[in-house]
Design an enzyme around this catalytic site. Structure first.
Site: not given
Length: 739
Positions: A130, A390
């Protein structure tokens, strides 16, 4: 050949020039005045022409610059604000993507840095294909434009636009459907503006963020994740060439619609790279042999509950960093999903992993499956208030150890007992008789826990847990009572995990954190006190010996399980020296699940979570200074057996021990500069059955003599708890402030 002479009128004549083509003219001498100076003539006129040409050229350049400037002003400012809008991304502590959110218009546009996020192979192909002189020009490449003009003249139509990456970015900022000279001029002007306002690296990053890849994908990161299922940090040659080719024609080369066109575009890039000697023909052939993807992969969604909460809490930030570890999160989410499926329909699982030292949440699994509506997958069960069963018992024992009236090796009775109308029973409806306190906690016996809570005080337990960061939720208009020791209170998995970090931290907790600040140094979370270091260590040492689930190694992980009333919630919380992990199992709607027990449903998930963390369990801290480690026979007489207050054995008129000095709530000034003898503090006691044992902050410091007094080294500065226990187990405690 004739020579120069003088004409009849006295004028000087020039020498005759022969007409023979082979003869050359003699050089003409410039005319001279009598004083030898040059006369004005042809060369003077030439100099003035050059000057006029230079002036005209300069004026033309100025005019062009002014025209371009005026044109740029007419275009208005660059639309950078719109272009810099990004998808909100949530990343883990190492920067790995956990989840991304599409922009308001549905586009995926993820932030990208060319230097950090992109494979160098892709950048090499991009520049070669490019813009070969990207780092050399100032937005416009004259050579590329000249080539494009020649191709336009020779072919009669635009063959290549001659656009640089900066010009392509300008086109992305201001999209134009038609390709024309006016559009090209606009790109040139905008490119020059971009180069003036931004650096090359910033321009490249913005291009890689905006480049179109078909559909609603913008930028190389979104494309790489959607097409390859990975970040663009490591790309093959074929993948890099494909990502270079797609933005040239993003819609006609969409991989999910036109894969063959995309393949041809990729191969064209590879062929050109071979012709320009960027890659070898062999590498190109291997890349061409690879198939192109034909469908899009979903965007990653890790820790969806944590990501949703973070994005709702943090506004206006394109990237939110969490404390989570993506690798750990990735292995725990399938664990929760698979175990929930095995446990039955509509069952969900929540898991949270906390770093002990920092309080940072390393993994947050809010449900079995975020997208499973039947399991209420979008409900975060780590934040849901549920009955803890518990799991609060270790804190009862911890405060009992801190108060000094019981030791892990003390004996305690597990037999029927009644507190008014409340008569606690064990889970299996049996009683063990006389057992060591250690075993009572490991077996999660209910009666000893409630007896100790009665001595510690439910309100004190509630306030201490709240002080350490546990927000307990009681029924409306109800005060803390003994039932909270067996789950008669509400708590979240996150709060419970934070409280459990207090054991490996030897008595302090840190508020949990999931969202990391921009400046991680601004972490102002202060430690919160849970209990004394010796008491916390004793609890951890006891829980380390809890019998593990089947096929699990012993003495590797300290843990506790819990089951709420009606089999609605199953819990398991465990820790080693590095992390604390909490697990919850149940139905989000609160319906009971027959047989849902913490030890059977939650504990195996806990141990599997530790195994999947990829690290061996870290050892717990060593016993802090002053911790009493002894067998029952070596303990002080009052600590060998625990007796409730109502069962203290006394004869005649014996009185319970009472600390006469110092008084409860008093302030004691200590001058440590004068040496130890001057800084000791006397403790005076009345009553009680000898021998009398003295404890400071839960640690035994010796026996009180027959005169019922003792000199001790005062701790501090700060608050100190002084306790005296006699031979029958009766005790008295005062809290003083040393300053």
């Amino acid at each position: 050949m004739s020579e120069a002479g003088t004409s009849g009128d006295g004028r000087r004549t020039e020498p005759h020039t022969p007409s023979c083509p082979g003869l050359s003219r003699a050089p003409t001498l410039p005319p001279h005045d009598v004083d030898g100076r040059d006369k004005p003539g042809h060369d003077g006129r030439r100099g003035r022409g050059v000057k006029r040409l230079l002036v005209c050229t300069l004026l033309s350049i100025v005019a062009i610059v002014l025209a371009l400037t005026a044109y740029a002003i007419s275009l208005g400012p660059l639309p950078l604000r719109e272009a810099e809008a990004l998808s909100t991304t949530v990343v883990d502590r190492h920067g790995k993507l956990l989840r991304a959110y599409a922009m308001a218009d549905g586009r995926w546009r993820l932030p990208v840095s060319a230097k950090k996020d992109v494979d160098p192979t892709y950048l090499k192909l991009l520049f070669a294909y490019e813009d070969q002189r990207f780092y050399d020009h100032h937005g416009v490449d004259p050579r590329a434009l000249a080539r494009a003009a020649i191709q336009l003249g020779s072919h009669g139509h635009i063959v290549s636009g001659g656009s640089t990456i900066t010009m392509q970015l300008a086109r992305l900022l201001e999209p134009r459907r038609q390709r024309s000279l006016h559009a090209k001029l606009r790109q040139i002007v905008r490119a020059l503006e971009l180069e003036h306002q931004k650096s090359k690296d910033e321009i490249l990053d913005l291009y890689l963020t905006l480049a179109p890849y078909g559909g609603n994908l913008e930028g190389i990161r979104a494309a790489s994740i959607a097409y390859f299922g990975k970040e663009p940090k490591r790309l093959s040659l074929a993948e890099a060439a494909l990502l270079v080719a797609l933005p040239q024609s993003p819609e006609t080369r969409r991989l999910d619609r036109h894969p063959e066109a995309a393949r041809r575009g990729r191969d064209r890039v590879l062929d050109r790279m071979v012709s320009e000697n960027v890659i070898s023909a062999e590498d190109a052939a291997q890349a061409k042999a690879q198939a192109v993807p034909t469908f899009r992969k979903p965007m990653p969604i890790l820790a969806p509950h944590a990501a949703d909460q973070a994005s709702a809490a943090v506004k206006g930030q394109p990237m939110i960093r969490l404390t989570l570890d993506a690798s750990l999160q990735k292995v725990l989410e399938p664990l929760a999903r698979d175990r929930a499926i095995a446990l039955g329909p509509n069952v969900s699982v929540g898991i949270i992993v906390v770093d002990n030292d920092s309080g940072d949440v390393l993994a947050h699994v809010g449900s079995a499956d975020y997208f499973d509506e039947k399991r209420a997958g979008q409900v975060d069960m780590t934040r849901a208030v549920r009955s803890p069963g518990s799991t609060l018992k270790p804190f009862i024992y911890g405060l009992a150890f801190e108060d000094g009236f019981v030791h892990p090796e003390s004996l305690i009775e597990d037999r029927p007992v009644r507190f008014g109308s409340y008569a606690p029973e064990n889970f299996d409806m049996t009683f063990q008789g006389t057992v060591p306190v250690r075993k009572a906690l490991q077996l999660s016996l209910n009666v000893p826990a409630i007896v100790l809570l009665d001595r510690v005080g439910a309100s004190r337990l509630s306030s201490r847990l709240k002080q350490a960061g546990g927000n307990l939720v009681l029924p409306k208009d109800e005060a803390p009572g003994l039932a909270m020791g067996l789950g008669g209170v509400g708590v979240t998995l996150q709060d419970l995990a934070q409280l459990y970090t207090g054991f490996p931290r030897l008595g302090t907790t840190r508020p949990l954190r999931e969202i990391m600040a921009a400046d991680d140094k601004d972490d102002a979370r202060e430690p919160r006190r849970l209990m004394d270091p010796a008491a916390a260590w004793q609890v951890g040492n006891v829980l380390l010996g809890t019998p593990p689930p089947e096929n699990a190694a012993r003495n590797r992980i300290a843990f506790k399980t819990g089951t709420s009333y009606g089999y609605r919630d199953a819990w398991s919380v465990g820790f080693d020296g590095r992390v604390t992990i909490g697990v919850w199992v149940g139905r989000p709607d609160g319906a009971p699940v027959p047989g849902l027990i913490g030890r059977v449903a939650a504990a195996p998930i806990l141990f599997d979570a530790f195994a999947r963390s990829g690290k061996l369990p870290a050892t717990l801290p060593k016993a802090p200074k002053g911790a009493l480690v002894a067998s029952n026979s070596k303990l002080p007489l009052p600590l060998r057996r625990f007796r409730p207050v109502g069962e203290l054995v006394r004869t005649g008129a014996e009185q319970a021990p009472h600390i006469q000095f110092p008084l409860n709530g008093s302030r004691i000034d200590v001058d440590r500069s004068a040496g130890r003898e001057a800084s000791v503090m006397p403790v005076k006691v009345s009553g009680g059955v000898l021998p009398l044992t003295m404890l400071v902050n839960g640690l035994a410091v010796g026996e009180i003599d027959s005169r019922r007094q003792r000199l001790i080294d005062p701790p501090g500065p700060g608050f100190a708890r002084l306790t005296v226990i006699d031979a029958t187990g009766a005790a008295d405690t005062v809290v003083v402030r040393i300053q």
